[in-house]
Design an enzyme around this catalytic site. Structure first.
Site, PDB file in Angstrom:
ATOM      1  N   LYS A 113       2.629 -15.569  -0.301  1.00  0.00           N
ATOM      2  CA  LYS A 113       2.847 -15.828  -1.602  1.00  0.00           C
ATOM      3  C   LYS A 113       3.066 -14.246  -2.233  1.00  0.00           C
ATOM      4  CE  LYS A 113       0.884 -16.054  -6.330  1.00  0.00           C
ATOM      5  NZ  LYS A 113       1.898 -14.985  -6.874  1.00  0.00           N
ATOM      6  N   CYS A 146       0.694   2.929  -2.406  1.00  0.00           N
ATOM      7  CA  CYS A 146      -0.692   3.256  -2.412  1.00  0.00           C
ATOM      8  C   CYS A 146      -1.158   4.398  -1.673  1.00  0.00           C
ATOM      9  CB  CYS A 146      -1.433   1.849  -1.639  1.00  0.00           C
ATOM     10  SG  CYS A 146      -1.249   0.386  -2.360  1.00  0.00           S
ATOM     11  N   GLU A 190      -5.284   5.770 -10.944  1.00  0.00           N
ATOM     12  CA  GLU A 190      -4.061   5.828 -10.049  1.00  0.00           C
ATOM     13  C   GLU A 190      -2.977   5.630 -11.078  1.00  0.00           C
ATOM     14  OE1 GLU A 190      -2.814   3.570  -5.968  1.00  0.00           O
ATOM     15  OE2 GLU A 190      -3.746   2.551  -7.424  1.00  0.00           O
ATOM     16  N   GLU A 240      -6.081  -4.019   1.292  1.00  0.00           N
ATOM     17  CA  GLU A 240      -5.837  -2.896   1.279  1.00  0.00           C
ATOM     18  C   GLU A 240      -5.483  -2.464  -0.129  1.00  0.00           C
ATOM     19  OE1 GLU A 240      -3.607  -0.144   0.556  1.00  0.00           O
ATOM     20  OE2 GLU A 240      -1.933  -0.916   1.420  1.00  0.00           O
TER      21      GLU A 240
END
Length: 468
Positions: free
Chosen positions: A170, A277, A374, A243
């Site tokens: 997905k 990331c 972040e 992750e």
């Protein structure tokens, strides 16, 4: 153009609801997709489950050959995939943009094709025979983000099918087009049902993560969503590879050469416009060279063009979606209000598209949202320090731990300090470099499980010990 919203059992399916996928550089449509629903997701899971016994039983050499053929297909359609990727994600065609991403997807696929995990023998003599075999798990759900849609799809799909599992992927609702095209193309290399795709709302992800016929979930995304994935998977005790978010710190020691490291620092922070990331998101610089590093970064930033990805000389593109655009703008505005100095950039670019310029923020401090959160965009806080122990402590104070780096002319010292960083990967005089033969993953709230190489492949297999 209207794209199928699902590939199930080798065939495209069109849902009744149409969704426009926006081009972040223009606001125009990158394409139209017929999104699918829960019933289609159930059919995809059923197709993957039906295909699993036959795929798992195939000789290992056949699965290797099929994955290698997938690499060929990606290379054959590289330009088509890259242009679709730029249209929906916004990244430039050149540099570390779409052509780079598609090339990386092909290279990762080809490397994965060659991975082998042989039977291990604990004892093999007249007294006993004890062997460790590995078995595929079943149906793997792959849930991928919008920042590197094709590359991360490959990271999840290829080791899963190489190990003998089947997959339902997905993609992010923001960037489904290139993934669906990839899955459509790869049907030529795989039996029907081995690789399926469904595009649609976030609710489909919840269905996948909780479904009893899913054996493992791979998820790349935010820590907050990762917690929800883990909770959803808990009742059926699924295997997980998560992750999740990072807030990577880089520490520049006083003996570093500002001019020599400026380019590496810049691309460590701003690869994919900071939407990575494991990008460098907090830069700690020793007081003795602080101004020199800031000046070198400002000078390098001036040489980098931000513009539409379709322009061949663009090095950076827009932010991918309005949510992220607004977050970056908010964090920079708050830092400025709290006393930080904006050295370059600092306000949205006028005109169409979600363009925010490269922004370097000096005199940033822990406690500012731009430092503690972040940002996932083209804004880098630069933090002054005088004691390296305090810098390492500040770097480790984050509840996440994906990557970190130390920059110095003394390699031995840099290595020693890098090993003190609480993160899954530490670099010296670089940041964000990854390889298909080297494991990658996070610690703390950056998730668990690893990707890439034999260690990553083993995440898609269970152990069976045979005594005879």
């Amino acid at each position: 153009m209207t794209y199928a919203g699902a590939i199930i059992g080798g065939s495209p399916e069109y849902g009744e609801t149409l969704s426009i996928i926006a081009n972040p550089a223009t606001g125009d449509a990158a394409g139209e997709i017929a999104i699918t629903d829960a019933a289609a997701c159930e059919r995809a899971i059923a197709a993957a489950r039906a295909a699993f016994p036959g795929w798992a039983a195939k000789p290992d050499a056949e699965r290797q050959a099929a994955v290698a053929r997938c690499a060929d297909i990606i290379e054959e359609h590289a330009e088509e995939l890259a242009r679709l990727l730029t249209a929906e994600q916004g990244k430039p065609m050149n540099g570390t943009g779409s052509r780079f991403e598609v090339g990386g997807a092909a290279a990762w696929t080809r490397h994965t094709a060659g991975l082998v995990l042989p039977v291990e023998y604990v004892q093999d003599d007249d007294a006993a025979h004890i062997a460790i075999h590995r078995r595929p798990l079943g149906v793997v759900a792959a849930i991928t983000p919008w920042n590197w849609p094709l590359m991360i799809a490959i990271w999840q799909i290829m080791p899963a099918i190489r190990a003998g599992n089947t997959v339902v992927i997905k993609p992010s609702p923001f960037t489904p087009l290139s993934t669906l095209k990839l899955v459509e193309l790869l049907q030529a290399a795989l039996p029907p049902g081995v690789l399926n795709a469904v595009a649609g709302p976030d609710e489909l992800g919840s269905l996948l993560t909780s479904h009893p016929d899913i054996a493992k979930v791979c998820f790349t995304g935010s820590t907050a969503t990762g917690r929800k994935v883990m909770a959803s998977a808990a009742p059926t005790l699924k295997r997980l590879t998560l992750e999740l978010g990072g807030n990577d710190a880089g520490i520049v020691l006083p003996d570093a050469d500002p001019q020599a490291i400026a380019e590496g620092l810049f691309w460590g922070a701003f690869i994919n416009n900071g939407q990575t990331c494991a990008a460098l998101k907090r830069l700690f610089v020793h007081d003795s060279i602080y101004d020199a590093v800031c000046d070198a970064l400002v000078a390098y930033a001036a040489s980098v063009k931000t513009g539409p990805g379709t322009e061949e000389d663009s090095a950076l593109g827009p932010l991918q979606n309005e949510m992220q655009f607004r977050k970056v703008a908010r964090l920079v505005d708050e830092a400025r209000a709290d006393g930080a100095r904006v050295l370059t950039g600092g306000s949205p670019t006028a005109g169409a598209g979600l363009f925010y310029p490269v922004t370097l923020v000096a005199d940033a401090k822990p406690g500012m949202a731009l430092v503690d959160e972040e940002q996932f965009g083209p804004a880098l806080p630069i933090i002054r320090y005088s004691d390296v122990g305090e810098a390492i402590a500040a770097a480790n104070a984050a509840d996440v731990g994906l990557g970190g780096s130390v920059w110095s002319s003394d390699i031995d010292l840099a290595r020693d300090l890098a090993l003190q960083l609480e993160c899954g990967t530490a670099w010296v005089n670089k940041h964000g470099a990854i390889r298909p033969d080297t494991p990658f993953g996070g610690v703390k709230a950056s998730g668990f499980g690893v990707e890439f190489g034999p260690h990553g492949l083993s995440e898609f297999l269970s152990l069976q010990v045979l005594h005879d």
